[in-house]
Design a protein around this motif. Structure first.
Motif, PDB file in Angstrom:
ATOM      1  N   GLY A 126      63.095 -39.898  36.894  1.00  0.00           N
ATOM      2  CA  GLY A 126      61.669 -39.875  37.154  1.00  0.00           C
ATOM      3  C   GLY A 126      61.255 -38.528  37.728  1.00  0.00           C
ATOM      4  O   GLY A 126      61.719 -37.478  37.283  1.00  0.00           O
ATOM      5  N   PHE A 127      60.387 -38.531  38.757  1.00  0.00           N
ATOM      6  CA  PHE A 127      59.956 -37.289  39.385  1.00  0.00           C
ATOM      7  C   PHE A 127      61.026 -36.779  40.345  1.00  0.00           C
ATOM      8  O   PHE A 127      61.653 -37.546  41.069  1.00  0.00           O
ATOM      9  N   ASP A 128      61.225 -35.456  40.361  1.00  0.00           N
ATOM     10  CA  ASP A 128      62.178 -34.802  41.250  1.00  0.00           C
ATOM     11  C   ASP A 128      61.426 -33.720  42.010  1.00  0.00           C
ATOM     12  O   ASP A 128      61.003 -32.715  41.431  1.00  0.00           O
ATOM     13  N   ASN A 129      61.249 -33.905  43.330  1.00  0.00           N
ATOM     14  CA  ASN A 129      60.465 -32.980  44.141  1.00  0.00           C
ATOM     15  C   ASN A 129      61.313 -31.939  44.878  1.00  0.00           C
ATOM     16  O   ASN A 129      60.798 -31.202  45.708  1.00  0.00           O
ATOM     17  N   GLU A 130      62.621 -31.865  44.585  1.00  0.00           N
ATOM     18  CA  GLU A 130      63.520 -31.031  45.381  1.00  0.00           C
ATOM     19  C   GLU A 130      63.096 -29.566  45.390  1.00  0.00           C
ATOM     20  O   GLU A 130      63.088 -28.910  46.446  1.00  0.00           O
ATOM     21  N   ASP A 131      62.745 -28.996  44.251  1.00  0.00           N
ATOM     22  CA  ASP A 131      62.373 -27.580  44.178  1.00  0.00           C
ATOM     23  C   ASP A 131      60.866 -27.381  44.039  1.00  0.00           C
ATOM     24  O   ASP A 131      60.396 -26.268  43.767  1.00  0.00           O
ATOM     25  N   PHE A 132      60.100 -28.446  44.237  1.00  0.00           N
ATOM     26  CA  PHE A 132      58.660 -28.405  44.022  1.00  0.00           C
ATOM     27  C   PHE A 132      57.962 -27.571  45.089  1.00  0.00           C
ATOM     28  O   PHE A 132      58.211 -27.715  46.286  1.00  0.00           O
ATOM     29  N   THR A 133      57.103 -26.653  44.663  1.00  0.00           N
ATOM     30  CA  THR A 133      56.283 -25.873  45.580  1.00  0.00           C
ATOM     31  C   THR A 133      54.850 -25.853  45.063  1.00  0.00           C
ATOM     32  O   THR A 133      54.598 -26.069  43.865  1.00  0.00           O
ATOM     33  N   TYR A 134      53.907 -25.586  45.978  1.00  0.00           N
ATOM     34  CA  TYR A 134      52.507 -25.523  45.598  1.00  0.00           C
ATOM     35  C   TYR A 134      51.815 -24.472  46.455  1.00  0.00           C
ATOM     36  O   TYR A 134      52.300 -24.072  47.516  1.00  0.00           O
ATOM     37  N   SER A 135      50.668 -24.027  45.998  1.00  0.00           N
ATOM     38  CA  SER A 135      49.842 -23.102  46.762  1.00  0.00           C
ATOM     39  C   SER A 135      48.390 -23.377  46.439  1.00  0.00           C
ATOM     40  O   SER A 135      48.059 -23.880  45.358  1.00  0.00           O
ATOM     41  N   LEU A 136      47.532 -23.059  47.413  1.00  0.00           N
ATOM     42  CA  LEU A 136      46.105 -23.309  47.259  1.00  0.00           C
ATOM     43  C   LEU A 136      45.383 -22.021  46.935  1.00  0.00           C
ATOM     44  O   LEU A 136      45.734 -20.948  47.412  1.00  0.00           O
ATOM     45  N   ALA A 137      44.363 -22.139  46.129  1.00  0.00           N
ATOM     46  CA  ALA A 137      43.540 -20.990  45.787  1.00  0.00           C
ATOM     47  C   ALA A 137      42.076 -21.412  45.870  1.00  0.00           C
ATOM     48  O   ALA A 137      41.755 -22.585  46.064  1.00  0.00           O
ATOM     49  N   SER A 138      41.194 -20.464  45.769  1.00  0.00           N
ATOM     50  CA  SER A 138      39.774 -20.788  45.746  1.00  0.00           C
ATOM     51  C   SER A 138      39.494 -21.669  44.535  1.00  0.00           C
ATOM     52  O   SER A 138      40.200 -21.616  43.536  1.00  0.00           O
ATOM     53  N   PRO A 139      38.457 -22.538  44.599  1.00  0.00           N
ATOM     54  CA  PRO A 139      37.441 -22.685  45.633  1.00  0.00           C
ATOM     55  C   PRO A 139      37.867 -23.620  46.764  1.00  0.00           C
ATOM     56  O   PRO A 139      38.980 -24.146  46.755  1.00  0.00           O
ATOM     57  N   GLN A 140      36.939 -23.867  47.685  1.00  0.00           N
ATOM     58  CA  GLN A 140      37.184 -24.708  48.839  1.00  0.00           C
ATOM     59  C   GLN A 140      37.471 -26.151  48.421  1.00  0.00           C
ATOM     60  O   GLN A 140      36.835 -26.696  47.530  1.00  0.00           O
ATOM     61  N   LYS A 141      38.457 -26.787  49.112  1.00  0.00           N
ATOM     62  CA  LYS A 141      38.776 -28.189  48.899  1.00  0.00           C
ATOM     63  C   LYS A 141      37.976 -29.030  49.885  1.00  0.00           C
ATOM     64  O   LYS A 141      37.680 -28.583  51.001  1.00  0.00           O
ATOM     65  N   SER A 142      37.652 -30.261  49.492  1.00  0.00           N
ATOM     66  CA  SER A 142      36.834 -31.088  50.372  1.00  0.00           C
ATOM     67  C   SER A 142      37.181 -32.562  50.192  1.00  0.00           C
ATOM     68  O   SER A 142      37.682 -32.987  49.148  1.00  0.00           O
ATOM     69  N   MET A 143      36.913 -33.355  51.261  1.00  0.00           N
ATOM     70  CA  MET A 143      37.029 -34.808  51.228  1.00  0.00           C
ATOM     71  C   MET A 143      35.851 -35.382  51.998  1.00  0.00           C
ATOM     72  O   MET A 143      35.642 -35.035  53.175  1.00  0.00           O
TER      73      MET A 143
END
Length: 360
Positions: A292-309
């Motif tokens: 299934g999903f393997d998160n061992e080497d998973f990386t992420y980064s945020l970029a514009s625009p602004q995130k909101s909730m």
């Protein structure tokens, strides 16, 4: 009659498995002085005794057996593969080349195992020319087209799959070249979207079958849970096709998460969820048919625009994908920033979005 040793070829069974006993060849021939003979051959359907070729059967239509020192079958030397080497055929004198002994299968067809593509149908077959079996081993070269079409809805471990071309070159029991080409669909992508693959095959005797990597030629967009995802060309896809199939993707791309992408409330959506997180770059998001999903080497980064909730700006502490049984889950840990006129503070949350995969 001649009975082949089982380490050379084995009988084929109707279900595609190797049969018991030995392959028998029957000959109509003319004998000359001494132990010299050559003639037409009738041989039972057979397989090559290697795990990677299990289920691929050869059915002979025209063949010759040559145990003569005085002649070779008509047109035999003109049809030899370029990389076939046999000491008996090196001489510049035709009469000396006539000492070659063996079996030449001039015309035959190949039965393809049912497990290729998992399509509900009888075993396919296709024509082949110029197969050689002699004291140096087994030699064959063939190229087959349109084995499993996209319209037949073939699949490998649930992933949509077509097999447009198969080519194999075996010289004296050694694979020199083999390859596949076709289309590959992702289970999380629209059924009209697919990847094109065209890859050489690495073979060994362990029975892994075809094993190759595929990279998409261009960016692909598709929905996943409440996100829209894009695949970049640096994404790697690994496919092993044999008795035990395996398929996996190491995805590089971007995610845009939005509550606007969720189903309506009657289909399991939550109208209270107000989330907007565009432009999340992801690296090494891995999914395979075994784990299934393997998160061992998973990386992420945020970029514009602004995130909101719910109208508040947020940052992202973590994001991960997983499985609940066979259904994907998305876990997000956002951090809300609440600000007043003279002070501000933040609050952390954890949101798990569950999904259910079903067949229409």
């Amino acid at each position: 009659e001649y009975e082949f040793p089982r380490d050379v070829i084995v009988p084929d069974s109707p279900d595609g498995t190797p049969g018991e006993g030995n392959v028998t060849a029957r000959m109509n021939f003319k004998a000359c002085r001494g132990f010299n003979f050559m003639g037409a051959l009738n041989i039972e359907p057979f397989q090559i005794p290697t795990n990677a070729m299990e289920g691929y059967a050869f059915v002979v239509e025209e063949a010759w057996v040559d145990w003569s020192n005085f002649d070779n079958p008509p047109e035999f030397e003109a049809n030899l593969p370029a990389n076939y080497v046999n000491a008996d055929l090196r001489s510049s004198e035709p009469r000396l080349r006539n000492v070659w002994h063996g079996f030449w299968l001039k015309r035959l067809h190949l039965r393809i195992p049912k497990y290729v593509g998992n399509v509900e149908r009888d075993r396919l077959s296709a024509g082949i020319n110029n197969m050689i079996i002699d004291k140096s081993g087994f030699t064959c070269s063939f190229r087959l087209e349109n084995l499993v079409s996209w319209e037949e809805e073939g699949n490998v471990e649930g992933w949509a799959f077509s097999l447009d071309t198969l080519y194999v070159d075996v010289v004296q029991n050694s694979f020199t070249e083999a390859g596949l080409s076709g289309k590959l669909g992702l289970p999380i992508a629209d059924e009209r979207q697919f990847l094109l693959y065209n890859a050489a095959v690495a073979h060994d005797d362990s029975g892994t079958g075809f094993h190759f990597n595929v990279r998409p030629e261009e960016r692909l967009d598709f929905p996943i849970l409440i996100a829209q995802a894009s695949i970049e060309p640096t994404t790697v896809i690994e496919l092993r096709l044999g008795r035990e199939n395996y398929i996996g993707i190491d995805l590089n791309g971007s995610l845009s998460i939005s509550s606007d992408n969720q189903p309506n409330e009657s289909e399991g959506g939550n109208d209270a969820l107000d989330l907007n997180m565009p432009g999340i770059t992801v690296q090494h998001l891995k999914l395979n048919s075994r784990d299934g999903f393997d998160n061992e080497d998973f990386t992420y980064s945020l970029a514009s625009p602004q995130k909101s909730m719910s109208g508040f700006p947020i940052s992202l502490d973590s994001i991960s994908l997983g499985l609940d049984g066979m259904n994907p889950t998305l876990t997000i840990q956002p951090r809300l920033t609440l600000a007043g006129e003279s002070s501000g503070f933040s609050a952390a949350a954890k949101i798990t979005i569950n999904s259910e995969i079903y067949e229409k």
